[in-house]
Design an enzyme around this catalytic site. Structure first.
Site, PDB file in Angstrom:
ATOM      1  N   LYS A  22       0.688  -1.195   0.035  1.00 60.89           N
ATOM      2  CA  LYS A  22      -0.048  -0.172  -0.066  1.00 60.89           C
ATOM      3  C   LYS A  22       0.783   1.231  -0.088  1.00 60.89           C
ATOM      4  O   LYS A  22       0.645   2.249  -0.666  1.00 60.89           O
ATOM      5  CB  LYS A  22      -0.856   0.031   1.310  1.00 60.89           C
ATOM      6  CG  LYS A  22      -1.755   1.280   1.468  1.00 60.89           C
ATOM      7  CD  LYS A  22      -2.300   1.407   2.640  1.00 60.89           C
ATOM      8  CE  LYS A  22      -1.509   1.389   3.648  1.00 60.89           C
ATOM      9  NZ  LYS A  22      -1.925   2.919   4.609  1.00 60.89           N
ATOM     10  N   ASN A  23       1.915   1.194   0.721  1.00 59.89           N
ATOM     11  CA  ASN A  23       2.729   2.397   0.661  1.00 59.89           C
ATOM     12  C   ASN A  23       3.603   2.743  -0.226  1.00 59.89           C
ATOM     13  O   ASN A  23       4.228   3.782  -0.224  1.00 59.89           O
ATOM     14  CB  ASN A  23       3.619   2.377   2.290  1.00 59.89           C
ATOM     15  CG  ASN A  23       2.804   2.556   3.519  1.00 59.89           C
ATOM     16  OD1 ASN A  23       1.506   2.758   3.343  1.00 59.89           O
ATOM     17  ND2 ASN A  23       3.494   2.049   4.465  1.00 59.89           N
ATOM     18  N   ARG A 101      -3.911  10.412   4.783  1.00 60.63           N
ATOM     19  CA  ARG A 101      -2.931  11.598   4.691  1.00 60.63           C
ATOM     20  C   ARG A 101      -1.915  11.628   3.632  1.00 60.63           C
ATOM     21  O   ARG A 101      -1.504  12.496   3.218  1.00 60.63           O
ATOM     22  CB  ARG A 101      -2.000  11.520   5.909  1.00 60.63           C
ATOM     23  CG  ARG A 101      -2.854  11.701   7.343  1.00 60.63           C
ATOM     24  CD  ARG A 101      -2.043  11.765   8.364  1.00 60.63           C
ATOM     25  NE  ARG A 101      -0.807  12.929   8.355  1.00 60.63           N
ATOM     26  CZ  ARG A 101      -0.885  14.139   8.728  1.00 60.63           C
ATOM     27  NH1 ARG A 101      -1.856  14.555   9.186  1.00 60.63           N
ATOM     28  NH2 ARG A 101       0.062  14.969   8.479  1.00 60.63           N
ATOM     29  N   CYS A 125      -4.028  13.061  13.440  1.00 60.03           N
ATOM     30  CA  CYS A 125      -4.018  11.404  12.994  1.00 60.03           C
ATOM     31  C   CYS A 125      -4.210  11.177  14.184  1.00 60.03           C
ATOM     32  O   CYS A 125      -3.544  11.397  15.582  1.00 60.03           O
ATOM     33  CB  CYS A 125      -2.605  11.368  12.339  1.00 60.03           C
ATOM     34  SG  CYS A 125      -2.558   9.643  11.902  1.00 60.03           S
ATOM     35  N   ARG A 130       1.748  14.321  12.102  1.00 58.48           N
ATOM     36  CA  ARG A 130       2.607  14.193  11.153  1.00 58.48           C
ATOM     37  C   ARG A 130       2.778  15.662  10.255  1.00 58.48           C
ATOM     38  O   ARG A 130       2.137  15.690   9.282  1.00 58.48           O
ATOM     39  CB  ARG A 130       2.274  13.142  10.098  1.00 58.48           C
ATOM     40  CG  ARG A 130       1.856  11.785  10.959  1.00 58.48           C
ATOM     41  CD  ARG A 130       1.734  10.787   9.683  1.00 58.48           C
ATOM     42  NE  ARG A 130       0.879   9.450  10.211  1.00 58.48           N
ATOM     43  CZ  ARG A 130       0.850   8.460   9.804  1.00 58.48           C
ATOM     44  NH1 ARG A 130       1.177   8.329   8.700  1.00 58.48           N
ATOM     45  NH2 ARG A 130      -0.028   7.684  10.194  1.00 58.48           N
ATOM     46  N   ASP A 133       5.360  20.624   7.207  1.00 54.04           N
ATOM     47  CA  ASP A 133       6.137  21.832   6.995  1.00 54.04           C
ATOM     48  C   ASP A 133       7.471  21.471   6.233  1.00 54.04           C
ATOM     49  O   ASP A 133       7.828  22.251   5.471  1.00 54.04           O
ATOM     50  CB  ASP A 133       6.398  22.431   8.469  1.00 54.04           C
ATOM     51  CG  ASP A 133       7.146  21.382   9.261  1.00 54.04           C
ATOM     52  OD1 ASP A 133       6.665  20.556   9.477  1.00 54.04           O
ATOM     53  OD2 ASP A 133       8.255  21.970   9.995  1.00 54.04           O
ATOM     54  N   LEU A 134       8.020  20.125   6.267  1.00 51.63           N
ATOM     55  CA  LEU A 134       9.205  19.957   5.582  1.00 51.63           C
ATOM     56  C   LEU A 134       8.874  19.889   4.097  1.00 51.63           C
ATOM     57  O   LEU A 134       9.908  20.210   3.446  1.00 51.63           O
ATOM     58  CB  LEU A 134       9.774  18.776   6.014  1.00 51.63           C
ATOM     59  CG  LEU A 134      10.223  18.530   7.511  1.00 51.63           C
ATOM     60  CD1 LEU A 134      10.688  16.999   7.773  1.00 51.63           C
ATOM     61  CD2 LEU A 134      11.184  19.500   7.817  1.00 51.63           C
ATOM     62  N   ASP A 314       5.519   0.752  11.844  1.00 51.51           N
ATOM     63  CA  ASP A 314       4.441   0.084  11.436  1.00 51.51           C
ATOM     64  C   ASP A 314       4.466  -1.127  11.594  1.00 51.51           C
ATOM     65  O   ASP A 314       3.369  -1.930  11.564  1.00 51.51           O
ATOM     66  CB  ASP A 314       4.228   0.068   9.784  1.00 51.51           C
ATOM     67  CG  ASP A 314       3.788   1.532   9.319  1.00 51.51           C
ATOM     68  OD1 ASP A 314       3.374   2.347  10.302  1.00 51.51           O
ATOM     69  OD2 ASP A 314       3.660   1.833   8.143  1.00 51.51           O
ATOM     70  N   ILE A 336       9.158   7.337  16.324  1.00 45.08           N
ATOM     71  CA  ILE A 336       8.707   8.047  15.182  1.00 45.08           C
ATOM     72  C   ILE A 336       7.502   8.803  15.519  1.00 45.08           C
ATOM     73  O   ILE A 336       7.253   9.883  15.067  1.00 45.08           O
ATOM     74  CB  ILE A 336       8.425   6.822  14.103  1.00 45.08           C
ATOM     75  CG1 ILE A 336       9.572   5.986  13.756  1.00 45.08           C
ATOM     76  CG2 ILE A 336       8.068   7.567  12.799  1.00 45.08           C
ATOM     77  CD1 ILE A 336      10.773   6.668  13.490  1.00 45.08           C
ATOM     78  N   ARG A 406      -7.936  -0.719   5.457  1.00 48.27           N
ATOM     79  CA  ARG A 406      -7.007   0.383   4.932  1.00 48.27           C
ATOM     80  C   ARG A 406      -5.683  -0.298   4.482  1.00 48.27           C
ATOM     81  O   ARG A 406      -5.134   0.159   3.410  1.00 48.27           O
ATOM     82  CB  ARG A 406      -6.774   1.388   5.864  1.00 48.27           C
ATOM     83  CG  ARG A 406      -8.030   2.337   6.059  1.00 48.27           C
ATOM     84  CD  ARG A 406      -7.832   3.423   6.864  1.00 48.27           C
ATOM     85  NE  ARG A 406      -6.482   4.202   6.424  1.00 48.27           N
ATOM     86  CZ  ARG A 406      -5.387   4.373   7.163  1.00 48.27           C
ATOM     87  NH1 ARG A 406      -5.445   4.148   8.421  1.00 48.27           N
ATOM     88  NH2 ARG A 406      -4.420   4.889   6.627  1.00 48.27           N
TER      89      ARG A 406
END
Length: 427
Positions: A22-23, A101, A125, A130, A133-134, A314, A336, A406
């Site tokens: 998925k990612n 997201r 979230c 998360r 801004d980066l 994860d 994280i 999901r």
């Protein structure tokens, strides 16, 4: 809402085919916005998040087609073809972005190809903030004008984005992917330092190279991109889902089972395989994937989540479920996200002995867990409860399992084929 009912105590034995990641699939779908040509992606998992991203693509004006390949034991996933020749909408609306997201990944491609984008701020979230801004800082370095108003990111650029020297303050997977996609169409050379090294990032980079992009340093923390004026369409196979594989490996280990995970390479599991070995679980290569089996009893191990190649956040909840019945004590430290221990109270309801101190959880293994009614709070917490339930005495009922849809394709089917007593109860 649907529930999942599990009667635990059965050792899993059999074969599970691992779906596409998925990612990896989500940023690859966003990459279709970079070209007028067709992008054909195979091994696409049929998941709620993929459907959400598909809906987002369609509302931008992308035409897409997904084959109707029936789910099967040997299925290689579906094939999705996307064509972004006629984009007519540059807005990613709140009603879609708030549910996933990863929707923010359209920002870089839209800005790079069309010079404008309006993307809803993702908001909060369940597992913590998360911030993006980066992403925005990097795009500003590349010449973009960024305004935040009415809950949206308004981004513009006159002409093309410009190459820049970008150093991320912290490792960010979506930030790396967003800026990588922006850089391939930028004018000049872009260097991304402290870039994410996850296999899913590399998969995106390899696909972009097939589309004509010039990217050096793939797989390292420094990516050098020489921008070109346009990309072409291509065909690309999505990599296997290492988190799904790790989750089923934990399920096999906690039940004392013996299963083969097909379609996954042991090397992509990396630190996960190493920690499983320390815990008394062998993950060994086979002709078509890996075999997972427990040597004897489970042993407690300490784990700290870190960006790749470290132990993935994860897999933290699944590892914690495994450690609840391991001999001795274990310490799991989450570096994280700041709110990723919401599964602890639910595991405790099943008899687990877990004490949380700030960013660390101390787990003292118990002889066995006991079934209970529990509630899923996020995607990985959901599957950790499934893993625990498979080993628990009696019946466990897991509520709010829409989170599972999901990220886990045909979970009940895959587990029941290996002997699990599991069923979905429809609301």
């Amino acid at each position: 809402m649907d529930k999942i009912r599990i009667r635990g105590g059965k050792a899993l034995k059999g074969i599970i085919s691992i779906s596409g990641a998925k990612n990896a699939a989500l940023p690859l779908m966003a990459a279709s916005l970079l070209t007028e040509g067709k992008l054909t992606l195979s091994n696409i998992p049929y998941l709620a998040d993929v459907v959400t991203m598909a809906n987002l693509m369609v509302q931008h004006g992308v035409t897409l087609h997904m084959d109707e390949k029936p789910a099967s034991h040997s299925s290689n996933g579906r094939t999705l073809t996307l064509n972004a020749r006629n984009i007519n909408n540059f807005t990613a609306p709140y009603n879609l972005v708030r549910t996933m997201r990863a929707s923010v990944l359209v920002l870089g491609p839209l800005l790079a190809r069309f010079g404008q984008a309006k993307v809803s701020l993702p908001g909060g979230c369940a597992i913590g903030t998360r911030p993006i801004d980066l992403h925005l800082k990097a795009l500003e370095q590349m010449g973009a004008l960024i305004e935040l108003s009415d809950g949206y990111i308004h981004a513009y650029v006159k002409g093309r984005l410009r190459g820049a020297e970008i150093t991320f303050d912290t490792v960010t997977v979506t930030g790396t992917e967003n800026i990588l996609m922006a850089a391939v169409l930028a004018e000049g050379e872009t260097t991304l330092r402290n870039a994410a090294r996850e296999p899913e990032v590399s998969d995106l980079a390899h696909c972009l190279v097939k589309m004509g992009a010039d990217i050096q340093g793939i797989g390292s923390d420094t990516l050098v991109v020489r921008g070109i004026e346009q990309l072409k369409g291509t065909e690309h196979r999505v990599i296997a889902d290492r988190i799904e594989a790790g989750s089923y490996a934990a399920a096999a280990a906690i039940t004392g089972g013996d299963i083969e995970l097909r379609g996954i390479d042991v090397h992509i599991l990396g630190t996960v395989a190493e920690k499983f070995s320390e815990a008394g679980v062998d993950i060994t290569p086979t002709a078509e994937g890996v075999r997972v089996n427990r040597r004897n009893g489970l042993l407690g191990v300490d784990v700290m989540t870190q960006p790749f190649p470290g132990f993935p956040t994860d897999m933290q909840a699944q590892m914690m479920a495994l450690m609840t019945v391991a001999k001795g004590a274990s310490m799991i430290t989450e570096t994280i996200f700041e709110n990723r221990f919401m599964h602890v109270p639910e595991l405790s309801r099943m008899g687990a002995r877990i004490n949380v101190h700030s960013a660390s959880a101390m787990i003292r293994g118990v002889k066995s867990l006991t079934g209970a009614e529990v509630m899923a709070t996020d995607l990985r917490a959901s599957v950790s409860l499934v893993i625990a339930a498979l080993a628990a005495k009696n019946i466990t009922v897991i509520n709010r399992v829409y989170h599972l849809d999901r990220g886990y394709e045909r979970l009940e089917e895959k587990l029941s084929a290996c002997g699990a007593d599991i069923e979905r109860i429809h609301a």
